[in-house]
Design an enzyme around this catalytic site. Structure first.
Site, PDB file in Angstrom:
ATOM      1  N   CYS A  10      -5.880  30.569   9.540  1.00  0.00           N
ATOM      2  CA  CYS A  10      -7.026  30.027  11.153  1.00  0.00           C
ATOM      3  C   CYS A  10      -8.284  30.599  10.983  1.00  0.00           C
ATOM      4  O   CYS A  10      -8.577  30.786   9.627  1.00  0.00           O
ATOM      5  CB  CYS A  10      -6.912  31.486  12.056  1.00  0.00           C
ATOM      6  SG  CYS A  10      -6.775  32.753  11.828  1.00  0.00           S
ATOM      7  N   CYS A  13      -8.742  34.103   9.349  1.00  0.00           N
ATOM      8  CA  CYS A  13      -8.559  34.316   7.990  1.00  0.00           C
ATOM      9  C   CYS A  13      -9.294  34.034   7.638  1.00  0.00           C
ATOM     10  O   CYS A  13      -9.764  34.724   6.582  1.00  0.00           O
ATOM     11  CB  CYS A  13      -7.329  33.633   8.236  1.00  0.00           C
ATOM     12  SG  CYS A  13      -6.380  34.521   9.195  1.00  0.00           S
TER      13      CYS A  13
END
Length: 76
Positions: A10, A13
């Site tokens: 994501c 991340c």
């Protein structure tokens, strides 16, 4: 030094990975940065919320994007 960035990929991340890379560069430390996307591997590392940063097997940050200063303090 082995640093694992745990997360499914994501935006948080990805941001965490950039923060970790910047911290490693700022400290001038030789480190291997590995992206871990497998949920079973997260659990094995003791991570149940992402993003997470694991340094040499120790969970340093979980469930949020760390500040660069936090990462630098955790890798010294």
């Amino acid at each position: 030094m082995d640093i694992k960035i745990c997360g499914p990929g994501c935006a948080s991340c990805e941001k965490t990975q950039k923060v970790v890379e910047a911290a490693v560069a700022a400290k001038g430390i030789a480190a291997t940065i590995i992206k871990v996307k497998d949920f079973q591997e997260f659990a094995r590392l003791g991570v149940f919320s992402t993003p997470a940063v694991v340094v040499d097997g120790q969970v340093k940050c979980v469930g949020r994007v760390p500040k660069q200063s936090e990462v630098e303090g955790g890798i010294s």
